[in-house]
Scaffold this motif. Structure first.
Motif, PDB file in Angstrom:
ATOM      1  N   ALA A 293       0.854  -1.127   0.067  1.00  0.00           N
ATOM      2  CA  ALA A 293       0.050  -0.118  -0.139  1.00  0.00           C
ATOM      3  C   ALA A 293       0.837   1.347  -0.082  1.00  0.00           C
ATOM      4  O   ALA A 293       0.716   2.246  -0.980  1.00  0.00           O
ATOM      5  CB  ALA A 293      -0.875   0.019   1.304  1.00  0.00           C
ATOM      6  N   ASN A 294       1.956   1.137   0.669  1.00  0.00           N
ATOM      7  CA  ASN A 294       2.939   2.490   0.732  1.00  0.00           C
ATOM      8  C   ASN A 294       3.601   2.678  -0.485  1.00  0.00           C
ATOM      9  O   ASN A 294       3.453   3.876  -0.916  1.00  0.00           O
ATOM     10  CB  ASN A 294       3.845   2.392   2.023  1.00  0.00           C
ATOM     11  N   GLU A 295       3.862   1.647  -1.149  1.00  0.00           N
ATOM     12  CA  GLU A 295       4.574   1.612  -2.371  1.00  0.00           C
ATOM     13  C   GLU A 295       3.625   2.519  -3.503  1.00  0.00           C
ATOM     14  O   GLU A 295       4.017   3.410  -4.231  1.00  0.00           O
ATOM     15  CB  GLU A 295       5.193   0.424  -2.848  1.00  0.00           C
ATOM     16  N   VAL A 296       2.317   1.809  -3.552  1.00  0.00           N
ATOM     17  CA  VAL A 296       1.311   2.509  -4.447  1.00  0.00           C
ATOM     18  C   VAL A 296       1.213   4.082  -4.000  1.00  0.00           C
ATOM     19  O   VAL A 296       0.953   4.727  -5.014  1.00  0.00           O
ATOM     20  CB  VAL A 296       0.232   1.654  -4.329  1.00  0.00           C
ATOM     21  N   LEU A 297       0.889   4.327  -2.727  1.00  0.00           N
ATOM     22  CA  LEU A 297       0.734   5.624  -2.376  1.00  0.00           C
ATOM     23  C   LEU A 297       1.618   6.618  -2.837  1.00  0.00           C
ATOM     24  O   LEU A 297       1.786   7.895  -2.916  1.00  0.00           O
ATOM     25  CB  LEU A 297       0.460   5.703  -0.851  1.00  0.00           C
ATOM     26  N   ARG A 298       3.003   5.886  -3.040  1.00  0.00           N
ATOM     27  CA  ARG A 298       4.084   6.871  -3.526  1.00  0.00           C
ATOM     28  C   ARG A 298       4.188   6.898  -4.825  1.00  0.00           C
ATOM     29  O   ARG A 298       4.988   7.671  -5.391  1.00  0.00           O
ATOM     30  CB  ARG A 298       5.479   6.208  -3.071  1.00  0.00           C
ATOM     31  N   GLY A 299       3.141   6.668  -5.529  1.00  0.00           N
ATOM     32  CA  GLY A 299       3.073   6.534  -7.165  1.00  0.00           C
ATOM     33  C   GLY A 299       3.698   5.078  -7.727  1.00  0.00           C
ATOM     34  O   GLY A 299       4.078   5.161  -9.052  1.00  0.00           O
TER      35      GLY A 299
END
Length: 213
Positions: free
Chosen positions: A120-126
């Protein structure tokens, strides 16, 4: 889910000694703990080294940067993350196949919450380390399974709805319990098993949603 570990009796990866395998596994386990707690920007090599109980120079022998640790974790995660959707069987009973997919995704969130938060954190970073996979392997897999769902809808075996958005809703409603676990447990209070309760609720929710008119 393993983070590149070997088990007793297994041979280490080619070219690595057992000590190197243990150290690499310790670094990845420490990286998973740190990245899932602080996100990428909050993580440091110093903290990962402390978590792994290794010196920073020792860590750098295995991974030249925190980006390298992060990328290795994501690469190890992808097969397990895509497996529940791959298991959707076109030859199965449609409603049961979708409900089984919901259960598999919820079990993944329950058993691997840190991995869920890492993703999730990776996706939120783009998704700088996953953009190729999201637009490639994942998009192709969703396209394939959406076609299966649409076929079942055309046959009147499940209710009509946008197939890809059905998949998105399953992701959102299952991974929420890992990504926002602290919030869920705080709201439910002591004595509640959020995943057991979620399993019953989501089964009822999607069973009703899927019933064809």
């Amino acid at each position: 889910m393993s983070v590149d570990q070997t088990q007793d009796g297994q041979r280490p990866a080619a070219g690595r000694t057992r000590i190197q395998e243990r150290n690499r596994a310790a670094i990845l386990e420490a990286g998973l703990a740190v990245f899932s707690e602080t996100g990428f920007s909050g993580a440091t090599l110093d903290r990962i080294a402390r978590e792994a109980r290794l010196s920073k120079p020792n860590l750098l022998y295995y991974f030249p940067s925190k980006e390298a640790v992060h990328t290795a974790l994501l690469e190890n995660l992808l097969d397990a993350w895509l497996a529940p959707l791959r298991a959707l069987d076109p030859a199965g009973e449609p409603q049961q196949e979708v409900l089984a997919y919901v259960r598999r995704k919820l079990e993944l969130a329950r058993d691997y919450p840190r991995e869920s938060r890492l993703f999730a954190n990776e996706v939120l970073r783009g998704a700088p380390h996953l953009s190729g996979v999201l637009g490639g392997e994942l998009a192709a897999l969703v396209e394939e399974k959406a076609a299966v769902l649409e076929g079942w809808m055309e046959q009147g075996r499940i209710a009509r709805m946008p197939a890809k958005h059905l998949v998105f809703s399953i992701w959102a409603l299952t991974q929420h319990y890992a990504d926002f676990e602290t919030q869920v447990r705080a709201v439910l209070g002591e004595g509640h098993d959020p995943f057991a309760e979620a399993g019953e609720f989501l089964d009822t929710l999607f069973r009703r949603l899927l019933v064809a008119p």
